[in-house]
Write an enzyme that holds these catalytic residues in place. Structure first.
Site, PDB file in Angstrom:
ATOM      1  N   LEU A  35       0.973  -1.645   0.061  1.00 52.81           N
ATOM      2  CA  LEU A  35       0.467   0.061   0.182  1.00 52.81           C
ATOM      3  C   LEU A  35       0.599   1.205   0.405  1.00 52.81           C
ATOM      4  O   LEU A  35       1.898   1.376   0.762  1.00 52.81           O
ATOM      5  CB  LEU A  35      -1.292   0.334   1.547  1.00 52.81           C
ATOM      6  N   HIS A  36       0.544   2.045  -0.628  1.00 58.68           N
ATOM      7  CA  HIS A  36       1.024   3.588  -0.850  1.00 58.68           C
ATOM      8  C   HIS A  36       0.175   4.954  -0.759  1.00 58.68           C
ATOM      9  O   HIS A  36      -0.850   4.124  -0.687  1.00 58.68           O
ATOM     10  CB  HIS A  36       1.642   3.988  -2.345  1.00 58.68           C
ATOM     11  N   HIS A  39      -3.778   3.785  -2.936  1.00 57.28           N
ATOM     12  CA  HIS A  39      -4.051   3.316  -1.753  1.00 57.28           C
ATOM     13  C   HIS A  39      -4.993   4.194  -0.727  1.00 57.28           C
ATOM     14  O   HIS A  39      -5.947   3.997  -0.584  1.00 57.28           O
ATOM     15  CB  HIS A  39      -3.720   1.992  -1.326  1.00 57.28           C
ATOM     16  N   GLN A  63      -5.067 -12.847 -12.544  1.00 56.96           N
ATOM     17  CA  GLN A  63      -4.578 -10.953 -13.517  1.00 56.96           C
ATOM     18  C   GLN A  63      -3.482 -10.826 -13.552  1.00 56.96           C
ATOM     19  O   GLN A  63      -3.044  -9.705 -14.530  1.00 56.96           O
ATOM     20  CB  GLN A  63      -5.460  -9.941 -12.247  1.00 56.96           C
ATOM     21  N   GLU A 150      -8.012   5.725 -10.531  1.00 55.15           N
ATOM     22  CA  GLU A 150      -8.161   7.022 -11.321  1.00 55.15           C
ATOM     23  C   GLU A 150      -6.962   6.225 -11.979  1.00 55.15           C
ATOM     24  O   GLU A 150      -6.619   5.880 -13.824  1.00 55.15           O
ATOM     25  CB  GLU A 150      -8.485   8.098 -12.229  1.00 55.15           C
ATOM     26  N   LYS A 151      -5.992   5.642 -11.821  1.00 56.09           N
ATOM     27  CA  LYS A 151      -4.468   5.079 -12.349  1.00 56.09           C
ATOM     28  C   LYS A 151      -4.474   4.411 -12.833  1.00 56.09           C
ATOM     29  O   LYS A 151      -3.684   4.359 -14.072  1.00 56.09           O
ATOM     30  CB  LYS A 151      -2.991   5.116 -11.699  1.00 56.09           C
ATOM     31  N   GLN A 155      -9.215  -0.585 -16.027  1.00 51.85           N
ATOM     32  CA  GLN A 155      -9.685  -1.317 -15.105  1.00 51.85           C
ATOM     33  C   GLN A 155     -10.891  -0.808 -14.677  1.00 51.85           C
ATOM     34  O   GLN A 155     -11.629  -1.469 -13.908  1.00 51.85           O
ATOM     35  CB  GLN A 155      -8.870  -1.164 -13.864  1.00 51.85           C
ATOM     36  N   SER A 188       2.465  -0.012  -7.025  1.00 54.59           N
ATOM     37  CA  SER A 188       3.031  -0.988  -5.760  1.00 54.59           C
ATOM     38  C   SER A 188       4.927  -1.116  -6.904  1.00 54.59           C
ATOM     39  O   SER A 188       5.716  -1.398  -6.150  1.00 54.59           O
ATOM     40  CB  SER A 188       2.609  -1.731  -5.833  1.00 54.59           C
TER      41      SER A 188
HETATM   42  O1  PAF Z   1      -6.350  -2.571  -9.116  1.00 52.43           O
HETATM   43  C1  PAF Z   1      -5.677  -3.346  -8.140  1.00 52.43           C
HETATM   44  O2  PAF Z   1      -4.677  -3.737  -7.136  1.00 52.43           O
HETATM   45  C2  PAF Z   1      -6.424  -4.567  -8.518  1.00 52.43           C
HETATM   46  O3  PAF Z   1      -6.320  -5.168  -9.275  1.00 52.43           O
HETATM   47  C3  PAF Z   1      -7.274  -5.184  -7.793  1.00 52.43           C
HETATM   48  C4  PAF Z   1      -8.835  -4.323  -8.688  1.00 52.43           C
HETATM   49  C5  PAF Z   1      -7.391  -5.073  -5.708  1.00 52.43           C
HETATM   50  C6  PAF Z   1      -8.001  -6.350  -7.978  1.00 52.43           C
HETATM   51  O4  PAF Z   1      -6.993  -7.288  -7.845  1.00 52.43           O
END
Ligand code: PAF
Length: 282
Positions: A35-36, A39, A63, A150-151, A155, A188
């Site tokens: 986390l930064h 987040h 993913q 939004e980065k 997604q 990250s």
């Molecule tokens: O953006 C992320 O960190 C990931 O893609 C997420 C949304 C937590 C899904 O694993």
């Protein structure tokens, strides 16, 4: 430390169920940890909007399209927990892989259209993994709101579409990208940059900003992007997966900006792949 760590879906549902019975609203911040401040901006917003905040931490193997990227993804759950405690999150939901994907798991969520460009091309299978895990996290938590940066703009748009299409009763909230003072988007993977690469990395945001301003003034998007791409190559980014201007809602390619659009880039510096985007306001 007052944050509670939850490892199973059953325990998560039990706690969230008690909050619901008390009439409390719930916010979910899905993360893969490391986390930064980007987040934490999501957590602060969730904290401001909702009575209760769940932060999930799950490095989702589905993913990652490259095994070494998954293996090298930074992990430090204790440090993450301390940051979330300081940000007054209520629950850290950190399930093991077999909790999310038990033996026999056979379902995949696929979002069409919006996933057929940019990250969808550069990282085959990536959005299938994201859509599958995010739909599970939303259904496990059933939050009033879920927060995404939004980065990872593509997604965000894909998750919004999926949530509407699957009638998941959560509002998806997008939060502006948090940047270092020199413009580099917090991510990250930035920890993998060498000092030399870190000095070059802000060029990415500088080029996005220049392209956004030229496009907003009516310039030809193809020419703007080709020039920016050539300068990034010169600066040492290689490969550059894309530098494109697309509609902010549909993600369709645009030649001249007439509606809200965004400039998107994905480029690799040394061994680190960076992605970023900025808004173009016509
Ligand atoms: O953006 C992320 O960190 C990931 O893609 C997420 C949304 C937590 C899904 O694993």
């Amino acid at each position: 430390m007052s944050i509670q760590t939850v490892r199973t879906v059953a325990d998560l549902r039990a706690v969230v169920g008690r909050w619901r019975q008390a009439g409390e609203t719930v916010g979910l911040v899905p993360t893969m940890g490391a986390l930064h401040d980007g987040h934490l901006a999501l957590v602060h917003r969730a904290r401001a909007d909702c009575a209760r905040v769940v932060v999930s931490l799950f490095v989702n193997p589905k993913q990652f399209n490259q095994a070494n990227d998954l293996a090298q993804y930074p992990r430090d759950e204790d440090a993450d927990r301390a940051k979330l405690d300081a940000a007054s999150a209520d629950i850290l939901f950190a399930p093991a892989a077999d909790q999310m994907y038990p033996d026999g798991f056979s379902t995949a969520v696929a979002v069409g259209g919006l996933t057929s460009s940019m990250e969808g091309i550069a990282r085959p299978g990536h959005f299938g993994g994201v859509a599958t895990v995010v739909s599970k996290l939303l259904l496990q938590t059933l939050p009033d709101r879920a927060y995404f940066g939004e980065k990872d703009y593509q997604q965000l748009v894909v998750v919004r579409r999926m949530t509407v299409d699957l009638d998941i009763p959560s509002e998806i909230v997008g939060i502006e990208t948090v940047r270092e003072s020199d413009g580099l988007a917090m991510a990250s993977r930035n920890v993998h940059l060498t000092p030399e690469q870190r000095a070059v990395a802000p060029t990415l945001h500088a080029e996005l900003s220049q392209a956004a301003s030229e496009a907003a003034q009516g310039g030809d998007c193809g020419e703007i992007c080709a020039a920016a791409l050539a300068r990034l190559k010169q600066a040492g980014f290689d490969p550059i997966d894309y530098f494109e201007i697309r509609d902010a809602e549909t993600l369709d390619a645009v030649t001249r900006v007439r509606r809200p659009a965004r400039v998107f880039v994905a480029a690799t510096l040394g061994a680190t792949r960076l992605i970023d985007n900025v808004a173009v306001k016509p």
